[in-house]
Design an enzyme around this catalytic site. Structure first.
Site, PDB file in Angstrom:
ATOM      1  N   CYS A  25       0.847  -1.205   0.000  1.00 25.69           N
ATOM      2  CA  CYS A  25       0.000   0.000   0.000  1.00 25.69           C
ATOM      3  C   CYS A  25       0.884   1.257   0.000  1.00 25.69           C
ATOM      4  CB  CYS A  25      -0.977  -0.049   1.168  1.00 25.69           C
ATOM      5  SG  CYS A  25      -2.262   1.215   1.076  1.00 25.69           S
ATOM      6  N   ASP A  72      -9.179  -3.224  -7.241  1.00 25.00           N
ATOM      7  CA  ASP A  72      -8.667  -2.379  -6.168  1.00 25.00           C
ATOM      8  C   ASP A  72      -9.448  -1.062  -6.137  1.00 25.00           C
ATOM      9  OD1 ASP A  72      -7.076  -0.687  -4.512  1.00 25.00           O
ATOM     10  OD2 ASP A  72      -5.328  -1.934  -4.959  1.00 25.00           O
ATOM     11  N   HIS A 105      -7.667  -4.790  -2.994  1.00 25.13           N
ATOM     12  CA  HIS A 105      -6.524  -4.184  -2.317  1.00 25.13           C
ATOM     13  C   HIS A 105      -6.151  -4.988  -1.073  1.00 25.13           C
ATOM     14  CE1 HIS A 105      -3.954  -0.650  -1.741  1.00 25.13           C
ATOM     15  NE2 HIS A 105      -4.125  -0.853  -0.439  1.00 25.13           N
TER      16      HIS A 105
END
Length: 138
Positions: A25, A72, A105
Site C-alpha cells: 500500500c 482495487d 486491495h
C-alpha cells in the site's frame, strides 16, 4: 534519510551485499520512490502501491516488480495502465507489472483466516511471485 541510515547499518554492521525492499500500500509507494531515487538498493517489490502521486514514475534505477489487484478500490486500472505505458517508454531496467484477476486491495498479505477459497490461489501466487522476484535479483 532513514533508509540511508538503515542501508549503511545493514552493509557495514551486518555485511549485507545486496539489499532489496518490499512495501504494501503506502509502503508500495515508498518502494517505487526508492527505486526511482536510491542507488544503493538492488531490487524492489511494490504491492498495490498508490501510484498517482509520482509524476516521474518510470525511470527506475533498479529492477522492480509491481503487484496490483484487478478490483482495487484505491488504485484504478487506468493508473496501472498509465504506469505500464510510461515504463515501456522510459524504463531501462527490468520491471514487471502484474494484475491479479478478481482480487482486491491487500490480497497478498491477508491473514489466513480471511482467505476466501476462490482467492487463495491468487494469494499464494502473489506471495510466490514476490519471493521469486527477490531471489532473481538478490
Amino acid at each position: 534519510r532513514e533508509v540511508d541510515v538503515i542501508l549503511k547499518y545493514l552493509s557495514e554492521q551486518c555485511g549485507a551485499k545486496k539489499i532489496g525492499v518490499i512495501g504494501f500500500c503506502w509502503g508500495g509507494a515508498a518502494v517505487q520512490h526508492l527505486m526511482l531515487k536510491n542507488p544503493h538498493l538492488k531490487t524492489g517489490v511494490s504491492l498495490y502501491g498508490v501510484i498517482r502521486f509520482f509524476e516521474d514514475r518510470s525511470t527506475l534505477l533498479h529492477p522492480t516488480f509491481f503487484i496490483f489487484a484487478e478490483k482495487d478500490d484505491y488504485i484504478p486500472l487506468e493508473q496501472v495502465t498509465l504506469l505500464e505505458q510510461k515504463l515501456k517508454q522510459n524504463c531501462k531496467v527490468d520491471y514487471k507489472v502484474k494484475i491479479y484477476p478478481g482480487q482486491t486491495h491487500g490480497f497478498v498479505h491477508r491473514k489466513r483466516e480471511d482467505i476466501n477459497p476462490q482467492d487463495k490461489p491468487y494469494i499464494e501466487e502473489g506471495r510466490k511471485d514476490m519471493i521469486n522476484w527477490l531471489n532473481k535479483y538478490l
